[in-house]
Design an enzyme around this catalytic site. Structure first.
Site, short mmCIF file in Angstrom:
data_model
loop_
_atom_site.label_atom_id
_atom_site.label_comp_id
_atom_site.label_asym_id
_atom_site.label_seq_id
_atom_site.Cartn_x
_atom_site.Cartn_y
_atom_site.Cartn_z
N CYS A 171 18.92 -23.89 -13.03
CA CYS A 171 19.59 -24.44 -14.19
C CYS A 171 19.43 -23.53 -15.39
O CYS A 171 18.79 -23.88 -16.38
CB CYS A 171 19.03 -25.83 -14.46
SG CYS A 171 20.09 -26.76 -15.55
N ARG A 220 15.02 -10.19 -9.25
CA ARG A 220 15.12 -8.79 -9.68
C ARG A 220 16.34 -8.49 -10.55
O ARG A 220 16.29 -7.62 -11.39
CB ARG A 220 15.05 -7.85 -8.47
CG ARG A 220 13.72 -7.96 -7.73
CD ARG A 220 13.49 -6.85 -6.72
NE ARG A 220 13.27 -5.57 -7.35
CZ ARG A 220 14.16 -4.60 -7.41
NH1 ARG A 220 15.35 -4.76 -6.87
NH2 ARG A 220 13.89 -3.47 -8.00
N GLU A 227 0.72 5.33 -1.78
CA GLU A 227 0.79 3.87 -1.71
C GLU A 227 2.24 3.37 -1.66
O GLU A 227 2.70 2.71 -2.59
CB GLU A 227 0.09 3.26 -2.92
CG GLU A 227 -1.37 3.61 -2.98
CD GLU A 227 -2.02 3.25 -4.30
OE1 GLU A 227 -3.24 3.06 -4.31
OE2 GLU A 227 -1.31 3.17 -5.33
N TYR A 279 9.76 -6.83 -2.87
CA TYR A 279 9.74 -7.51 -4.16
C TYR A 279 10.74 -8.67 -4.26
O TYR A 279 11.29 -8.93 -5.33
CB TYR A 279 9.98 -6.50 -5.30
CG TYR A 279 8.97 -5.38 -5.33
CD1 TYR A 279 7.64 -5.63 -5.64
CD2 TYR A 279 9.32 -4.07 -5.00
CE1 TYR A 279 6.70 -4.61 -5.65
CE2 TYR A 279 8.39 -3.04 -5.01
CZ TYR A 279 7.09 -3.32 -5.33
OH TYR A 279 6.15 -2.30 -5.34
N TYR A 316 15.42 -7.10 -14.07
CA TYR A 316 15.67 -5.66 -14.27
C TYR A 316 17.13 -5.27 -14.12
O TYR A 316 17.43 -4.07 -14.06
CB TYR A 316 14.89 -4.81 -13.26
CG TYR A 316 13.53 -5.27 -12.84
CD1 TYR A 316 12.46 -5.27 -13.73
CD2 TYR A 316 13.28 -5.67 -11.52
CE1 TYR A 316 11.19 -5.67 -13.31
CE2 TYR A 316 12.02 -6.05 -11.10
CZ TYR A 316 10.98 -6.06 -12.00
OH TYR A 316 9.74 -6.44 -11.59
N GLY A 360 6.07 4.81 -5.00
CA GLY A 360 7.21 5.11 -5.84
C GLY A 360 8.43 5.76 -5.25
O GLY A 360 9.41 5.96 -5.97
N1 LLP Z 1 0.75 1.68 -6.23
C1 LLP Z 1 0.66 1.20 -7.48
C2 LLP Z 1 -0.56 1.40 -8.24
C3 LLP Z 1 1.74 0.49 -8.03
O1 LLP Z 1 1.64 0.02 -9.27
C4 LLP Z 1 2.91 0.28 -7.27
C5 LLP Z 1 4.02 -0.48 -7.81
C6 LLP Z 1 2.95 0.81 -5.96
C7 LLP Z 1 1.84 1.51 -5.49
C8 LLP Z 1 4.13 0.63 -5.05
O2 LLP Z 1 5.27 1.21 -5.55
P1 LLP Z 1 6.61 1.28 -4.66
O3 LLP Z 1 6.37 2.28 -3.56
O4 LLP Z 1 6.83 -0.08 -4.10
O5 LLP Z 1 7.67 1.68 -5.61
N2 LLP Z 1 8.50 -5.64 -9.18
C9 LLP Z 1 9.12 -4.33 -9.38
C10 LLP Z 1 8.27 -3.21 -8.87
C11 LLP Z 1 6.96 -3.09 -9.57
C12 LLP Z 1 6.15 -2.01 -8.97
C13 LLP Z 1 4.82 -1.89 -9.62
N3 LLP Z 1 3.94 -1.02 -8.95
C14 LLP Z 1 10.48 -4.33 -8.71
O6 LLP Z 1 10.87 -5.34 -8.15
O7 LLP Z 1 11.19 -3.32 -8.75
#
Ligand code: LLP
Length: 432
Positions: A361, A330, A290, A390, A334, A248
């Site tokens: 399209c 994206r 993570e 992503y 979003y 996150g």
């Molecule tokens: N761990 C878990 C359990 C997660 O659900 C996620 C992201 C991460 C780690 C990694 O989070 P990060 O460090 O990448 O923020 N498709 C969306 C993002 C969805 C993220 C969902 N979970 C986007 O393009 O912004």
């Protein structure tokens, strides 16, 4: 520029890690995902260094595969000493094919099928991050049939809302993921797990959301988790030794975004956890994180070829590119902000405000609205910055567009790591 791996070269072209992006677009075709491998490795080292410095032994970052999944990323993660977070059998299969040591893999997801669980157990998966009771029963049964004892973490929802985009917030009580602490259901589920003979519960997981720039939500989540762990210890006599705080950390997509000092943030979170553990007289757990986006996002740039500039008198201007929501959904999903520039004339001052439209399209196929760029002409290359996370992993074949190639740059040398899909690839599974 926005990130230190971006510059403008003597030809006035945008360069990534010292390599001319326009030349890369001409050599490999567009749309093209261009990725700075050194940047990914630096980020992995920063996480590994900080986590081993500030957290107890055994702590480590797990790369969140959902941000970018292909064989090469698992090779890099393995060389750098990262663990990985997987969410599907496809990600597991890819990691296995890349020779990643799966004892360092954590398998997530709110609905793992029995087939997924069997594949993971047969592949020697290290840990499941278990989501619900039905799944726990399946893991217990399948581990028993395989004659092993399976290590797991249990996913909990600490009830934290870090106020990022609703669709990427996952730590609230009202969530399809995990089990809530607040409602008492998490405690009951732990009692149940402790009766399962083929499962060893090592600790707990939470993930509060994505694109967070503050450390407070992580500290708040850690407090709730540690209080829960202390209660489990005193009432059930079970000591959890692992706390996984999820991913996150935020990423700088535009000049309006801040940046996050990863080392400093981890140091502060560690200090906070130490004091909470001391307050509750709880043994410091090893900590897992993570990170996905914050490892790969700013390593990536996507290059497109401009087809037209259309100015609607009295309205606005559209620049059409040869990619769009199929390679980067994206903005459509979003309304994510991106920095866009004319890579062929990166030195020249912006002189037009445009909406960048893709080639699919449908009207919603936009990459960005209201961006200022140097007016491009047909054939020039447009760059969308910070697309390492992503984008490739969320790409589709909508409108039967072949998915782009990915090229990685290391020591100023370019290597194709993902072949562009061919038309043959598109019809491979079609039956006559
Ligand atoms: N761990 C878990 C359990 C997660 O659900 C996620 C992201 C991460 C780690 C990694 O989070 P990060 O460090 O990448 O923020 N498709 C969306 C993002 C969805 C993220 C969902 N979970 C986007 O393009 O912004």
């Amino acid at each position: 520029m926005l990130h230190t791996n971006l510059s403008v070269n003597e030809k006035g072209h945008l360069a990534l890690a010292g390599v001319d992006t326009v030349e890369m677009a001409e050599k490999y075709g567009t749309p093209l995902y261009l990725v700075d491998e050194e940047r990914i490795r630096e980020k992995m080292r920063t996480y590994i260094g900080a986590m081993s410095k500030y957290f107890p032994e055994g702590s480590m970052p797990l790369f969140a595969s959902k941000a970018l999944c292909l064989k090469k990323i698992y090779k890099i993660a393995n060389e750098e000493g990262m663990g990985i977070d997987l969410v599907s059998p496809g990600e597991l299969y890819t990691a296995r094919a890349a020779g990643f040591p799966l004892e360092k893999a954590y398998f997530h997801g709110n609905n793992k099928t029995d087939e997924d669980i069997k594949l993971a157990v047969d592949s020697g998966l290290g840990y499941f991050v278990a989501d619900n009771r039905e799944e726990l029963d399946s893991i217990n049964r399948i581990a028993g049939e395989a004659g092993i004892n399976q290590k797991i973490l249990l996913r909990l929802t600490p009830g934290i809302d870090p106020h990022t985009h609703a669709a990427i917030t996952t730590g609230k009580v009202d969530s399809k993921f995990g089990t809530a602490i607040e409602t008492g259901q998490a405690f009951e589920l732990v009692k149940y797990i402790l009766t399962l003979p083929n499962i060893t519960l090592e600790g707990f997981h939470c993930h509060i959301g994505s694109q967070c720039f503050e450390i407070k939500p992580f500290c708040d989540a850690a407090d709730i988790m540690i209080m829960f762990m202390a209660r489990v210890k005193s009432e059930l006599g079970y000591l959890a030794t692992t706390l996984n705080l999820g991913g996150g950390f935020g990423v700088r997509y535009t000049e309006n975004d801040g940046d996050i000092d990863i080392d400093e943030s981890i140091k502060l979170i560690a200090k906070h956890i130490d004091s909470t553990c001391a307050r509750f007289e709880f043994e410091k757990p090893r900590v897992l994180m993570e990170p996905g986006r914050s490892i790969v996002a700013d390593a990536g740039v996507t290059l497109y070829t401009v087809g037209s500039v259309k100015t609607i008198t009295g309205y606005k201007s559209y620049v059409s590119i040869d990619g769009g929501m199929a390679d980067n959904p994206r903005y459509a999903l979003y309304q994510s902000a991106y920095t866009v520039l004319n890579a062929s004339r990166a030195k020249e001052a912006p002189d037009i405000t445009v909406t960048v439209g893709g080639r699919c399209c449908e009207s919603g196929d936009l990459i960005q609205e209201g961006v200022k760029i140097k007016t491009p002409v047909r054939g020039e290359k447009l760059a969308v910055l910070v697309t390492g996370a992503y984008n490739c992993s969320m790409a589709s074949n909508y409108n039967r567009l072949p998915r782009p190639a990915m090229v990685m740059i290391k020591d100023k040398k370019d290597t194709l790591v993902l072949r562009r899909e061919s038309f043959e690839d598109l019809i491979r599974n079609d039956m006559d």
